[in-house]
Design a protein around this motif. Structure first.
Motif, short mmCIF file in Angstrom:
data_model
loop_
_atom_site.label_atom_id
_atom_site.label_comp_id
_atom_site.label_asym_id
_atom_site.label_seq_id
_atom_site.Cartn_x
_atom_site.Cartn_y
_atom_site.Cartn_z
N GLU A 1 34.56 81.54 77.10
CA GLU A 1 33.37 81.52 77.93
C GLU A 1 33.12 82.86 78.59
OE1 GLU A 1 31.06 79.27 77.99
OE2 GLU A 1 32.23 78.12 76.55
N PHE A 2 34.20 83.53 79.03
CA PHE A 2 34.01 84.83 79.67
C PHE A 2 33.37 85.81 78.70
CE2 PHE A 2 34.75 87.88 82.93
CZ PHE A 2 34.95 89.09 82.29
N ASN A 3 33.91 85.86 77.49
CA ASN A 3 33.36 86.79 76.51
C ASN A 3 31.94 86.44 76.12
OD1 ASN A 3 35.04 89.05 75.34
ND2 ASN A 3 36.55 87.42 75.50
N ARG A 4 31.62 85.14 76.16
CA ARG A 4 30.27 84.74 75.78
C ARG A 4 29.27 85.02 76.87
NH1 ARG A 4 30.67 79.27 72.55
NH2 ARG A 4 30.81 80.21 70.49
N LEU A 5 29.69 84.82 78.10
CA LEU A 5 28.77 84.91 79.23
C LEU A 5 28.55 86.34 79.71
CD1 LEU A 5 27.32 82.54 80.37
CD2 LEU A 5 28.95 82.45 82.22
N MET A 6 29.61 87.12 79.74
CA MET A 6 29.48 88.48 80.25
C MET A 6 28.74 89.36 79.25
SD MET A 6 30.48 89.59 83.12
CE MET A 6 30.30 88.23 84.24
N PRO A 7 27.80 90.15 79.74
CA PRO A 7 27.18 91.12 78.85
C PRO A 7 28.25 92.06 78.33
CG PRO A 7 25.96 90.96 80.90
CD PRO A 7 27.20 90.20 81.09
N GLN A 8 28.15 92.43 77.07
CA GLN A 8 29.19 93.28 76.47
C GLN A 8 29.30 94.63 77.20
OE1 GLN A 8 27.91 90.90 74.15
NE2 GLN A 8 29.98 90.23 74.58
N LEU A 9 28.19 95.09 77.74
CA LEU A 9 28.23 96.37 78.45
C LEU A 9 29.14 96.27 79.67
CD1 LEU A 9 27.21 99.23 78.39
CD2 LEU A 9 25.23 98.52 79.74
N VAL A 10 29.09 95.13 80.34
CA VAL A 10 29.97 94.93 81.50
C VAL A 10 31.43 94.99 81.05
CG1 VAL A 10 30.68 93.30 83.27
CG2 VAL A 10 28.26 93.58 82.76
N LEU B 1 34.39 97.49 82.19
CA LEU B 1 35.67 97.01 82.69
C LEU B 1 36.82 97.72 82.01
CD1 LEU B 1 35.16 93.14 82.98
CD2 LEU B 1 35.40 94.78 84.82
#
Lengths: 225, 227, 250
Positions: A63-72, A76
């Motif tokens: 879910e984290f990988n799906r929800l977070m924009p890849q740029l974020v 990180l």
């Protein structure tokens, strides 16, 4: 005026530089896809385990990988890991790490649902035919699973290639950055270069991604029957 | 907060600069709102054309869909913001952002609407015909309501997708969340704090929508739509 | 002997229908009089459903004519949405609109197509729903109804258009056996009320009870017609006899 702009493309090694920038993009995305395929299969199998701890951990990861924009996620890793652990990662390495994690999450979910969706009677009828477990897997289960997974995996590749364009924002010299450099270098000789350079980059992406997505579409149609 | 020289988190810093993130989040949300709204309108229009297979228009729209789905938003924005001015068309940062989202989102929404429309069974259309409804009435009363209902989960997925895409807006000189984070890292070296606030900001925006989407999907399945 | 012209509601003349190159209906001709119940029976694939669908314009025909009320409806100039108000059809797969309640389902046609007032249409709808025993379900959604209930609503929906003739296409074929009877009873009552009907069915005893005339179709052609008494006891053709034998066990 526009004459000057388009000339920039043919001057010197400009076009070749653009292509090498595109190659950087492709290197990153294809490496990430490769990692994602391998790790994703493993993750997918882990996700089918009934252990509540693995279920929760994998779900959070997914879910984290799906929800977070890849740029974020890129920020990180690129900025965050440096300060947190003192490691100095290049933009490219950060990108491969981030995209591989993202791709692994996506592939893992695909593999998990493919594994679950194989009807139980496939296993049963293989056994009834006298196939050993290994044979059942090799000849019946795995081919079917691969078939089901290939179109979405190819889709992931196009998404990966498009997302890699983000790395320009963490300073990687890929095709957009090269374009910016060319435009900057020709600021006085070809003030309209921007339109043509970015236009060409637009079509470069299209020429790369379109065939791949068409392939996925065709395979899906073929194999649905 | 300091522990044995290993700094954990500067909560004071976070409190001081949180408002910046809030402002940036509001910008992201408002640009997303307009972009998504226009994308829905464009998508519905294109979806209908593709569904009815209107001769020349469907070809053009299929071309548009392929073009927009196979190119990154970032490149589209660069073209709009840096390229167009060279032919005299100057659009503001906000304008480019919304146009870019609409261009990209419209094609994804069009696909959702098209497949939603096609999922309505032929027998439903025949039922409508057999009570004397004409083509327009069948679309309006029978096909469209069912198509829209079925499309809701996919539409939500697209909304989430588009909001994620807005993270590139800093490339066209907009002070969005990424810009604020990068700025704070560059100015004050408070990387962990800035990144944490960045993640929290996006979670606050996206988690509710994601949960709402799952909820709606479950309710629709109960009502007998979709699989 | 009644004059055919005044009493004939529906005439099918030399109907031919092809799917790609295969002839599904070869040369179908028959007449339906006002108040007459015609039951079409035959093996699967004989073209019975296709015949009904042609009458309603859901399928196009390659040659032949369909004449309703003395006027041809296959001359290419017909507005089917007008014709279909006179021809009511109920399908095997019920197909109520899932996004509307029972009442909204049956009111859609009268209010949007015939432009009747909502009060008048509702009064008529409620009376019909009462007759089929479903008045208390007026605000229910189709997903909350059983197959038999849905089919009865579908019949009301078709009746609301005040058609001159009703077509029933294997309307009980997809129902669980317990629900078949409630639907057949509704159709029987309609017939007794004088509605002109063409029914395609597999239910032989029902056919015998309701039909004024039987048409037996096989391979796209009319093999035999006759009264139910004649057909079920003394069929004239061998093919008809073979077909009937499938329904009896020694």
């Amino acid at each position: 005026m526009q004459d000057l702009g388009i000339k920039v493309l043919f001057e010197g090694s400009n076009f070749a530089r653009l292509l090498s920038g595109l190659w950087v993009t492709l290197e990153i995305s294809l490496a990430s896809v490769a990692f994602s395929l391998v790790l994703g299969v493993l993750l997918g199998m882990v996700m089918t385990l009934r252990n509540p701890i693995t279920k929760v951990l994998t779900k959070i990861f997914l879910e984290f990988n799906r929800l977070m924009p890849q740029l974020v996620s890129l920020f990180l890793v690129y900025f965050g890991l440096t300060t947190a652990f003192g490691i100095d990662l290049s933009g490219q390495t950060s990108a491969i790490i981030v995209f591989s994690l993202w791709g692994t999450a996506e592939m893992g979910d695909l593999v998990r649902s493919a594994l679950i969706s194989i009807p139980k009677h496939q296993y049963d009828s293989s056994a009834a035919l006298g196939l050993t477990k290994l044979q059942a897997y090799s000849y019946v289960i795995i081919p079917q699973t691969l078939r089901r997974l290939t179109p979405p995996a190819i889709n992931l590749t196009t998404r990966m290639i498009k997302t890699t364009s983000l790395v320009v924002l963490i300073g990687v010299v890929e095709v957009l950055k090269v374009g910016q450099q060319i435009i900057e270098a020709n600021r006085y000789t070809a003030p309209d270069a921007a339109l043509w350079i970015y236009g060409v980059i637009f079509f470069l992406y299209f020429i790369v991604c379109y065939p791949i997505s068409k392939l996925a579409g065709r395979l899906e149609k073929q194999w649905r029957n | 907060m300091e522990l044995e020289g290993f700094e954990v988190l500067d909560l004071v810093f976070m409190k001081t600069y949180a408002p910046l993130f809030v402002t940036a989040a509001k910008l992201t949300l408002s640009l997303s709102f307009w972009g998504i709204l226009f994308a829905l309108v464009v998508g519905l229009f294109c979806g209908l054309i593709l569904y009815f297979k209107i001769p020349v228009a469907s070809r053009i729209i299929s071309g548009y869909v392929e073009l927009s789905r196979n190119t990154p938003l970032l490149v589209q924005l660069f073209l709009l913001y840096f390229g167009l001015p060279k032919v005299g068309i100057i659009i503001s940062s906000e304008g480019c952002a919304i146009i870019g989202l609409t261009f990209l989102g419209g094609s994804y929404m069009a696909e959702v609407f098209r497949s939603g429309l096609e999922s309505v069974e032929k027998s439903q259309i025949e039922s409508g015909m057999s009570i004397g409804l004409d083509r327009l009435q069948i679309v309006r009363y029978v096909v469209l309501p069912q198509a829209l209902t079925v499309s809701v989960p996919a539409l939500f997925a697209n909304v989430i997708f588009l909001i994620k895409e807005t993270s590139v807006f800093s490339a066209v000189a907009l002070a969005d969340l990424m810009y604020v984070a990068k700025d704070l890292i560059g100015l004050y070296y408070k990387t962990n704090e800035a990144l944490l606030m960045l993640v929290i900001a996006y979670l606050v925006i996206l988690l509710p929508i994601s949960l709402l989407s799952s909820l709606l999907e479950r309710r629709l399945r109960y009502a007998g739509f979709g699989n | 002997m009644t004059t055919k012209n005044e009493n004939t509601l529906l005439e099918i003349e030399h109907l031919q229908k092809k799917y790609e190159d295969a002839e599904v209906l070869k040369d179908i001709s028959f007449k339906v009089d006002i108040g007459e119940v015609t039951v079409v029976i035959g093996p699967s694939g004989s073209g019975k459903s296709t015949l009904l669908r042609c009458i309603n314009g859901l399928e196009d025909i390659q040659s032949g004519r369909i004449i309703l009320d003395g006027k041809s409806i296959t001359d290419g100039k017909t507005k089917w949405s007008l014709v279909r108000q006179k021809i009511g059809m109920v399908f095997q797969s019920y197909d109520l609109f899932p996004n509307m309640t029972v009442l909204e389902n049956v009111l859609l046609g009268p209010t949007k197509v015939q432009k009747r007032t909502r009060q008048e249409a509702t009064a008529s709808a409620e009376q019909k729903l009462l007759r089929v025993g479903l008045l208390e379900k007026r605000d229910a959604y189709p997903r909350q109804l059983s197959g038999g209930q849905k089919q009865r609503v579908a019949i009301v929906r078709a009746l609301m258009m005040e058609p001159e003739v009703m077509l029933f296409d294997e309307v009980t074929a997809a129902l669980d056996p317990e629900m078949v009877r409630e639907v057949l009873d509704v159709i029987l009552e309609l017939a007794r009320g004088g509605m002109t009907m063409v029914i395609v069915t597999h239910e032989m005893q029902f056919a015998q009870a309701i039909a004024d005339r039987i048409i037996f179709i096989d391979g796209g052609e009319i093999i035999e017609t006759g009264s139910p008494e004649e057909f079920f006891t003394q069929p004239k053709t061998e093919r008809a006899q073979k077909f009937l034998n499938m329904f009896t066990f020694e």
